[in-house]
Motif scaffolding. Structure first.
Motif, PDB file in Angstrom:
ATOM      1  N   GLU A   1       0.846  -1.270  -0.004  1.00  0.00           N
ATOM      2  CA  GLU A   1      -0.012  -0.009   0.075  1.00  0.00           C
ATOM      3  C   GLU A   1       0.906   1.215  -0.095  1.00  0.00           C
ATOM      4  O   GLU A   1       0.275   2.366  -0.518  1.00  0.00           O
ATOM      5  CB  GLU A   1      -0.869   0.030   1.006  1.00  0.00           C
ATOM      6  N   ARG A   2       1.962   1.051   0.453  1.00  0.00           N
ATOM      7  CA  ARG A   2       3.098   2.440   0.306  1.00  0.00           C
ATOM      8  C   ARG A   2       4.244   1.957  -0.056  1.00  0.00           C
ATOM      9  O   ARG A   2       5.239   1.257   0.769  1.00  0.00           O
ATOM     10  CB  ARG A   2       3.075   2.940   1.664  1.00  0.00           C
ATOM     11  N   ALA A   3       4.501   1.798  -1.308  1.00  0.00           N
ATOM     12  CA  ALA A   3       5.883   1.339  -1.879  1.00  0.00           C
ATOM     13  C   ALA A   3       7.205   2.110  -1.422  1.00  0.00           C
ATOM     14  O   ALA A   3       8.321   1.819  -1.540  1.00  0.00           O
ATOM     15  CB  ALA A   3       5.754   1.433  -3.361  1.00  0.00           C
ATOM     16  N   ASP A   4       6.973   3.422  -0.663  1.00  0.00           N
ATOM     17  CA  ASP A   4       8.200   4.179  -0.281  1.00  0.00           C
ATOM     18  C   ASP A   4       8.471   3.450   1.123  1.00  0.00           C
ATOM     19  O   ASP A   4       9.331   4.316   1.632  1.00  0.00           O
ATOM     20  CB  ASP A   4       7.665   5.603  -0.120  1.00  0.00           C
ATOM     21  N   VAL A   5       7.815   2.665   1.799  1.00  0.00           N
ATOM     22  CA  VAL A   5       8.247   2.195   3.061  1.00  0.00           C
ATOM     23  C   VAL A   5       8.678   0.813   2.913  1.00  0.00           C
ATOM     24  O   VAL A   5       8.046  -0.105   2.435  1.00  0.00           O
ATOM     25  CB  VAL A   5       6.983   1.973   3.871  1.00  0.00           C
ATOM     26  N   PHE A   6       9.904   0.684   2.911  1.00  0.00           N
ATOM     27  CA  PHE A   6      10.745  -0.334   2.826  1.00  0.00           C
ATOM     28  C   PHE A   6      11.894  -0.498   3.933  1.00  0.00           C
ATOM     29  O   PHE A   6      12.370   0.454   4.733  1.00  0.00           O
ATOM     30  CB  PHE A   6      11.347  -0.417   1.377  1.00  0.00           C
ATOM     31  N   SER A   7      12.330  -1.813   4.211  1.00  0.00           N
ATOM     32  CA  SER A   7      13.354  -1.982   5.017  1.00  0.00           C
ATOM     33  C   SER A   7      13.780  -3.434   4.920  1.00  0.00           C
ATOM     34  O   SER A   7      13.656  -3.768   4.005  1.00  0.00           O
ATOM     35  CB  SER A   7      12.695  -1.601   6.642  1.00  0.00           C
ATOM     36  N   GLN A   8      14.769  -3.793   5.868  1.00  0.00           N
ATOM     37  CA  GLN A   8      15.306  -4.972   5.968  1.00  0.00           C
ATOM     38  C   GLN A   8      15.456  -5.403   7.429  1.00  0.00           C
ATOM     39  O   GLN A   8      15.419  -4.703   8.186  1.00  0.00           O
ATOM     40  CB  GLN A   8      16.870  -5.027   5.205  1.00  0.00           C
TER      41      GLN A   8
END
Length: 67
Positions: A21-28
């Protein structure tokens, strides 16, 4: 509480993911659980800054983008 969809994969020893829903929210993270916690933290940080420098009289409009 709103639901989000985590899309994730393994890259070497790390789990990497983003929100559908929010492709700008990413991490690992080193584990799936750590990835989930990191994603939650990033989402909260992004939501805190989404409206920085936006005037009080902002408006929104839904648009359709064709591929």
């Amino acid at each position: 509480m709103r639901k989000q969809t985590l899309i994730y994969w393994q890259d070497g020893d790390m789990y990497v993911g983003r929100l559908r829903e929010r492709a700008d929210v990413f991490s690992q993270g080193e584990t799936l659980e750590e990835l989930v916690e990191n994603i939650k933290e990033v989402l909260l940080l992004m939501e805190e800054t989404d409206f920085v420098d936006v005037p009080e009289n902002w408006q929104s409009k839904e648009i359709v983008l064709e591929a």
